[in-house]
Design a protein around this motif. Structure first.
Motif, PDB file in Angstrom:
ATOM      1  N   ALA A  30       0.819  -1.221   0.000  1.00 25.82           N
ATOM      2  CA  ALA A  30       0.000   0.000   0.000  1.00 25.82           C
ATOM      3  C   ALA A  30       0.852   1.271   0.000  1.00 25.82           C
ATOM      4  O   ALA A  30       0.604   2.174  -0.814  1.00 25.82           O
ATOM      5  CB  ALA A  30      -0.979  -0.018   1.172  1.00 25.82           C
ATOM      6  N   PRO A  31       1.855   1.393   0.870  1.00 20.35           N
ATOM      7  CA  PRO A  31       2.660   2.629   0.831  1.00 20.35           C
ATOM      8  C   PRO A  31       3.415   2.814  -0.485  1.00 20.35           C
ATOM      9  O   PRO A  31       3.575   3.955  -0.948  1.00 20.35           O
ATOM     10  CB  PRO A  31       3.629   2.488   2.006  1.00 20.35           C
ATOM     11  N   ASN A  33       2.392   1.704  -3.470  1.00 18.79           N
ATOM     12  CA  ASN A  33       1.398   2.126  -4.471  1.00 18.79           C
ATOM     13  C   ASN A  33       0.980   3.576  -4.268  1.00 18.79           C
ATOM     14  O   ASN A  33       0.745   4.306  -5.236  1.00 18.79           O
ATOM     15  CB  ASN A  33       0.183   1.192  -4.442  1.00 18.79           C
ATOM     16  N   GLU A  34       0.907   3.999  -3.014  1.00 17.52           N
ATOM     17  CA  GLU A  34       0.568   5.396  -2.724  1.00 17.52           C
ATOM     18  C   GLU A  34       1.650   6.333  -3.282  1.00 17.52           C
ATOM     19  O   GLU A  34       1.352   7.358  -3.900  1.00 17.52           O
ATOM     20  CB  GLU A  34       0.433   5.550  -1.207  1.00 17.52           C
ATOM     21  N   LEU A  35       2.907   5.968  -3.064  1.00 13.44           N
ATOM     22  CA  LEU A  35       4.025   6.758  -3.598  1.00 13.44           C
ATOM     23  C   LEU A  35       3.933   6.838  -5.128  1.00 13.44           C
ATOM     24  O   LEU A  35       4.081   7.924  -5.718  1.00 13.44           O
ATOM     25  CB  LEU A  35       5.341   6.096  -3.180  1.00 13.44           C
ATOM     26  N   ARG A  37       1.308   6.395  -7.001  1.00 11.60           N
ATOM     27  CA  ARG A  37       0.094   7.106  -7.416  1.00 11.60           C
ATOM     28  C   ARG A  37       0.303   8.626  -7.312  1.00 11.60           C
ATOM     29  O   ARG A  37      -0.139   9.392  -8.156  1.00 11.60           O
ATOM     30  CB  ARG A  37      -1.070   6.674  -6.526  1.00 11.60           C
ATOM     31  N   ARG A  38       1.019   9.035  -6.269  1.00 18.82           N
ATOM     32  CA  ARG A  38       1.219  10.474  -6.058  1.00 18.82           C
ATOM     33  C   ARG A  38       2.285  11.054  -6.963  1.00 18.82           C
ATOM     34  O   ARG A  38       2.317  12.268  -7.175  1.00 18.82           O
ATOM     35  CB  ARG A  38       1.628  10.734  -4.609  1.00 18.82           C
ATOM     36  N   HIS A  39       3.177  10.197  -7.442  1.00 21.99           N
ATOM     37  CA  HIS A  39       4.312  10.692  -8.236  1.00 21.99           C
ATOM     38  C   HIS A  39       4.452   9.885  -9.522  1.00 21.99           C
ATOM     39  O   HIS A  39       5.478   9.241  -9.753  1.00 21.99           O
ATOM     40  CB  HIS A  39       5.600  10.618  -7.407  1.00 21.99           C
ATOM     41  N   GLY A 187       9.058   8.812   5.741  1.00 24.31           N
ATOM     42  CA  GLY A 187       7.756   8.160   5.698  1.00 24.31           C
ATOM     43  C   GLY A 187       7.251   7.830   7.090  1.00 24.31           C
ATOM     44  O   GLY A 187       6.254   7.167   7.236  1.00 24.31           O
TER      45      GLY A 187
END
Ligand code: VGL
Ligand code: ZN
Length: 187
Positions: A30-31, A33-35, A37-39, A187
């Motif tokens: 999850a972290p 994929n979040e990274l 998705r944001r970049h 993080g």
């Protein structure tokens, strides 16, 4: 500064249930994929542990590990939930006579004429890396120490890494070593 993202060996054999499953390894998905998705426009690189069936890296030939990430096997595949399809992939650990290939900087690209990660970073003017993946105390550590030694500004995404912890505390000691080498744990 041009920042890239390096995902170290996020392969099924290093996730829980895999041949060399890392405790709580699923927590990195999850972290990361979040990274991503944001970049979405940051250059994305990934290393892959890519061993022959028989290698000095494995216990049967004097190494320290059970067989894992054997070329073309399901366990060598990337975790299917990671949104990393656009990554340039670097294979490492391919030499049967060498227990090496812990660092992504030892890998060769599957495309781009088999260039090294260092060459890819140079070609794309990347001078900083956010690093995540498995495992903190082996391939992440080796890759981060190499990145620091090469003068890259190096960030380790703490929620995006987990350790094998052969000895309790190995992961924490590895993070301390990375910090001492100049890496910034985020993080
Ligand atoms: C790794 C142990 C053996 C890693 C690879 O990717 O951290 N660890 N081979
Ligand atoms: Zn390996």
């Amino acid at each position: 500064m041009t920042v890239g993202i390096l995902l170290v060996d996020p392969q099924l054999d290093f996730f829980p249930g895999g041949a060399l499953g890392v405790n709580d390894g699923d927590a990195i998905v999850a972290p990361i994929n979040e990274l991503l998705r944001r970049h979405p426009r940051l250059p994305l690189f990934a290393s892959r542990d890519w061993h022959p069936t028989s290698t000095r890296h494995f216990a049967a030939r004097g190494g320290r590990w059970p067989p894992h990430c054997v070329q073309e096997t399901p366990g060598a595949g990337f975790h299917p939930e990671l949104a990393m399809a656009s990554a340039e992939v670097f294979d490492k650990g391919t030499d049967p006579n060498d227990d090496a290939g812990y660092s992504a900087f030892e890998g060769r690209s599957r495309g781009h004429g088999g260039r090294s990660l260092a060459d890819a970073l140079g070609a794309e003017h990347v001078d900083a890396l956010i690093v995540a993946g498995l495992a903190t105390d082996y391939c992440v550590k080796a890759s981060v120490l190499d990145a620091c030694a090469r003068g890259l500004t190096t960030f380790v995404l703490a929620p995006g890494v987990r350790a094998v912890d052969v000895q309790a505390g190995d992961g924490e000691r590895a993070l301390a070593e990375m910090r001492a080498a100049g890496a910034l744990v985020i993080g």
